[in-house]
Motif scaffolding. Structure first.
Motif, PDB file in Angstrom:
ATOM      1  N   TYR A  65      48.428   6.403   7.881  1.00 36.91           N
ATOM      2  CA  TYR A  65      48.178   7.033   6.591  1.00 36.91           C
ATOM      3  C   TYR A  65      47.178   6.166   5.844  1.00 36.91           C
ATOM      4  O   TYR A  65      46.883   5.040   6.269  1.00 36.91           O
ATOM      5  N   LEU A  66      46.646   6.672   4.739  1.00 41.78           N
ATOM      6  CA  LEU A  66      45.716   5.891   3.926  1.00 41.78           C
ATOM      7  C   LEU A  66      46.283   5.714   2.534  1.00 41.78           C
ATOM      8  O   LEU A  66      46.797   6.666   1.943  1.00 41.78           O
ATOM      9  N   ASP A  67      46.195   4.494   2.028  1.00 36.69           N
ATOM     10  CA  ASP A  67      46.619   4.248   0.657  1.00 36.69           C
ATOM     11  C   ASP A  67      45.457   4.570  -0.288  1.00 36.69           C
ATOM     12  O   ASP A  67      44.373   4.960   0.152  1.00 36.69           O
ATOM     13  N   GLU A  68      45.689   4.442  -1.571  1.00 36.31           N
ATOM     14  CA  GLU A  68      44.687   4.819  -2.574  1.00 36.31           C
ATOM     15  C   GLU A  68      43.376   4.055  -2.390  1.00 36.31           C
ATOM     16  O   GLU A  68      42.286   4.628  -2.516  1.00 36.31           O
ATOM     17  N   THR A  69      43.461   2.771  -2.078  1.00 35.15           N
ATOM     18  CA  THR A  69      42.254   1.966  -1.869  1.00 35.15           C
ATOM     19  C   THR A  69      41.460   2.495  -0.686  1.00 35.15           C
ATOM     20  O   THR A  69      40.239   2.647  -0.753  1.00 35.15           O
ATOM     21  N   SER A  70      42.152   2.793   0.412  1.00 34.93           N
ATOM     22  CA  SER A  70      41.477   3.291   1.609  1.00 34.93           C
ATOM     23  C   SER A  70      40.850   4.659   1.372  1.00 34.93           C
ATOM     24  O   SER A  70      39.759   4.946   1.876  1.00 34.93           O
ATOM     25  N   LEU A  71      41.525   5.511   0.618  1.00 38.19           N
ATOM     26  CA  LEU A  71      40.987   6.843   0.318  1.00 38.19           C
ATOM     27  C   LEU A  71      39.682   6.763  -0.461  1.00 38.19           C
ATOM     28  O   LEU A  71      38.840   7.658  -0.375  1.00 38.19           O
ATOM     29  N   ASN A  72      39.517   5.689  -1.224  1.00 38.98           N
ATOM     30  CA  ASN A  72      38.329   5.535  -2.064  1.00 38.98           C
ATOM     31  C   ASN A  72      37.230   4.704  -1.419  1.00 38.98           C
ATOM     32  O   ASN A  72      36.228   4.403  -2.063  1.00 38.98           O
ATOM     33  N   ARG A  73      37.402   4.352  -0.165  1.00 38.83           N
ATOM     34  CA  ARG A  73      36.346   3.619   0.534  1.00 38.83           C
ATOM     35  C   ARG A  73      35.219   4.586   0.885  1.00 38.83           C
ATOM     36  O   ARG A  73      35.450   5.722   1.270  1.00 38.83           O
ATOM     37  N   SER A  74      34.010   4.109   0.783  1.00 39.97           N
ATOM     38  CA  SER A  74      32.862   4.963   1.109  1.00 39.97           C
ATOM     39  C   SER A  74      32.665   5.008   2.623  1.00 39.97           C
ATOM     40  O   SER A  74      33.068   4.103   3.354  1.00 39.97           O
ATOM     41  N   LEU A  75      32.039   6.077   3.067  1.00 37.14           N
ATOM     42  CA  LEU A  75      31.715   6.186   4.485  1.00 37.14           C
ATOM     43  C   LEU A  75      30.749   5.075   4.891  1.00 37.14           C
ATOM     44  O   LEU A  75      30.792   4.602   6.027  1.00 37.14           O
ATOM     45  N   ALA A  76      29.913   4.627   3.965  1.00 35.19           N
ATOM     46  CA  ALA A  76      28.983   3.533   4.255  1.00 35.19           C
ATOM     47  C   ALA A  76      29.742   2.245   4.607  1.00 35.19           C
ATOM     48  O   ALA A  76      29.327   1.504   5.499  1.00 35.19           O
ATOM     49  N   GLU A  77      30.856   1.985   3.925  1.00 34.90           N
ATOM     50  CA  GLU A  77      31.661   0.797   4.238  1.00 34.90           C
ATOM     51  C   GLU A  77      32.182   0.857   5.666  1.00 34.90           C
ATOM     52  O   GLU A  77      32.204  -0.163   6.365  1.00 34.90           O
ATOM     53  N   ILE A  78      32.612   2.023   6.083  1.00 37.37           N
ATOM     54  CA  ILE A  78      33.149   2.180   7.433  1.00 37.37           C
ATOM     55  C   ILE A  78      32.039   2.007   8.464  1.00 37.37           C
ATOM     56  O   ILE A  78      32.212   1.314   9.468  1.00 37.37           O
ATOM     57  N   VAL A  79      30.894   2.622   8.212  1.00 41.98           N
ATOM     58  CA  VAL A  79      29.764   2.485   9.126  1.00 41.98           C
ATOM     59  C   VAL A  79      29.367   1.014   9.252  1.00 41.98           C
ATOM     60  O   VAL A  79      29.164   0.515  10.364  1.00 41.98           O
ATOM     61  N   LYS A  80      29.270   0.310   8.138  1.00 35.87           N
ATOM     62  CA  LYS A  80      28.921  -1.117   8.182  1.00 35.87           C
ATOM     63  C   LYS A  80      29.941  -1.913   8.982  1.00 35.87           C
ATOM     64  O   LYS A  80      29.588  -2.800   9.751  1.00 35.87           O
ATOM     65  N   GLU A  81      31.220  -1.605   8.793  1.00 40.96           N
ATOM     66  CA  GLU A  81      32.279  -2.318   9.501  1.00 40.96           C
ATOM     67  C   GLU A  81      32.218  -2.066  11.003  1.00 40.96           C
ATOM     68  O   GLU A  81      32.411  -2.968  11.804  1.00 40.96           O
ATOM     69  N   MET A  82      31.940  -0.837  11.387  1.00 39.98           N
ATOM     70  CA  MET A  82      31.958  -0.480  12.805  1.00 39.98           C
ATOM     71  C   MET A  82      30.642  -0.790  13.519  1.00 39.98           C
ATOM     72  O   MET A  82      30.650  -1.219  14.655  1.00 39.98           O
ATOM     73  N   ASP A  83      29.511  -0.536  12.853  1.00 39.91           N
ATOM     74  CA  ASP A  83      28.204  -0.657  13.507  1.00 39.91           C
ATOM     75  C   ASP A  83      27.294  -1.713  12.891  1.00 39.91           C
ATOM     76  O   ASP A  83      26.178  -1.903  13.355  1.00 39.91           O
ATOM     77  N   GLY A  84      27.742  -2.361  11.822  1.00 36.89           N
ATOM     78  CA  GLY A  84      26.867  -3.286  11.124  1.00 36.89           C
ATOM     79  C   GLY A  84      25.952  -2.519  10.176  1.00 36.89           C
ATOM     80  O   GLY A  84      26.046  -1.299  10.060  1.00 36.89           O
ATOM     81  N   ASP A  85      25.062  -3.226   9.522  1.00 34.30           N
ATOM     82  CA  ASP A  85      24.205  -2.545   8.542  1.00 34.30           C
ATOM     83  C   ASP A  85      22.789  -2.299   9.048  1.00 34.30           C
ATOM     84  O   ASP A  85      21.913  -1.899   8.297  1.00 34.30           O
ATOM     85  N   LYS A  86      22.574  -2.477  10.337  1.00 32.12           N
ATOM     86  CA  LYS A  86      21.231  -2.295  10.891  1.00 32.12           C
ATOM     87  C   LYS A  86      20.687  -0.887  10.650  1.00 32.12           C
ATOM     88  O   LYS A  86      19.503  -0.708  10.417  1.00 32.12           O
ATOM     89  N   ILE A  87      21.554   0.109  10.681  1.00 32.23           N
ATOM     90  CA  ILE A  87      21.098   1.481  10.444  1.00 32.23           C
ATOM     91  C   ILE A  87      20.531   1.639   9.025  1.00 32.23           C
ATOM     92  O   ILE A  87      19.697   2.481   8.765  1.00 32.23           O
ATOM     93  N   PHE A  88      20.979   0.775   8.112  1.00 33.18           N
ATOM     94  CA  PHE A  88      20.522   0.843   6.725  1.00 33.18           C
ATOM     95  C   PHE A  88      19.370  -0.118   6.441  1.00 33.18           C
ATOM     96  O   PHE A  88      18.710   0.011   5.419  1.00 33.18           O
ATOM     97  N   THR A  89      19.148  -1.064   7.323  1.00 35.77           N
ATOM     98  CA  THR A  89      18.142  -2.086   7.049  1.00 35.77           C
ATOM     99  C   THR A  89      17.133  -2.273   8.176  1.00 35.77           C
ATOM    100  O   THR A  89      16.082  -2.855   7.969  1.00 35.77           O
ATOM    101  N   GLY A  90      17.453  -1.802   9.366  1.00 33.90           N
ATOM    102  CA  GLY A  90      16.629  -2.079  10.541  1.00 33.90           C
ATOM    103  C   GLY A  90      15.376  -1.234  10.633  1.00 33.90           C
ATOM    104  O   GLY A  90      15.198  -0.235   9.936  1.00 33.90           O
ATOM    105  N   CYS A  91      14.562  -1.625  11.554  1.00 33.63           N
ATOM    106  CA  CYS A  91      13.304  -0.943  11.844  1.00 33.63           C
ATOM    107  C   CYS A  91      13.587   0.274  12.728  1.00 33.63           C
ATOM    108  O   CYS A  91      14.392   0.205  13.657  1.00 33.63           O
ATOM    109  N   ALA A  92      12.913   1.371  12.462  1.00 30.26           N
ATOM    110  CA  ALA A  92      13.081   2.599  13.254  1.00 30.26           C
ATOM    111  C   ALA A  92      12.661   2.385  14.698  1.00 30.26           C
ATOM    112  O   ALA A  92      13.189   3.014  15.609  1.00 30.26           O
TER     113      ALA A  92
END
Length: 143
Positions: free
Chosen positions: A66-93
């Motif tokens: 289940y998800l608590d209130e904090t988890s429900l309010n996490r952004s999808l960007a936080e999850i992507v960063k946690e799983m794949d790092g932030d290269k998709i947001f900062t890296g070269c195409a």
């Protein structure tokens, strides 16, 4: 775009949110079926997400995820960063090690706006934002 691990993590968290909105919990088998994921794979992903506080779990006969209130309010960007790092947001195409405003690759300026729009969209959408659309069958998590 995202790794398979990240895709399953996003789908699982959204699915868990939808299925537990009334305060219940959901088990691994049901999650795997609900998002069309291999059970073993999603179990490892959820174990990792639980350890990092993105999802909560309870053991026992009435246990599950289940998800608590904090988890429900996490952004999808936080999850992507946690799983794949932030290269998709900062890296070269093109995958260049040195690509910047002063030393751009051939598609730097166009890709920069795509990257920024993707980040903004994922940052502005929280895990708990999709329940109504899923319930109304306006969006889907499974083929």
């Amino acid at each position: 775009m995202f790794s398979k691990t990240c895709e399953y993590a996003l789908r699982a968290l959204i699915y868990i949110t939808q299925q537990t909105k009334d305060g219940g919990k959901i088990g691994i088998k049901d999650i795997a079926v609900g998002i069309d994921s291999p059970e073993y794979f999603i179990a490892k992903i959820l174990q990792d997400l639980s350890r990092k506080g993105f999802v909560q779990s309870a053991k026992g006969p009435t246990g599950g995820f289940y998800l608590d209130e904090t988890s429900l309010n996490r952004s999808l960007a936080e999850i992507v960063k946690e799983m794949d790092g932030d290269k998709i947001f900062t890296g070269c195409a093109l995958g260049l090690k040195e690509c910047s405003e002063t030393h751009p690759c051939p598609v730097h300026h166009e890709f920069k706006s795509i990257r920024n729009n993707l980040y903004r969209m994922l940052q502005n959408n929280k895990v708990g934002d999709f329940v109504d659309r899923l319930d109304a069958h306006e969006a889907f998590l499974k083929k």
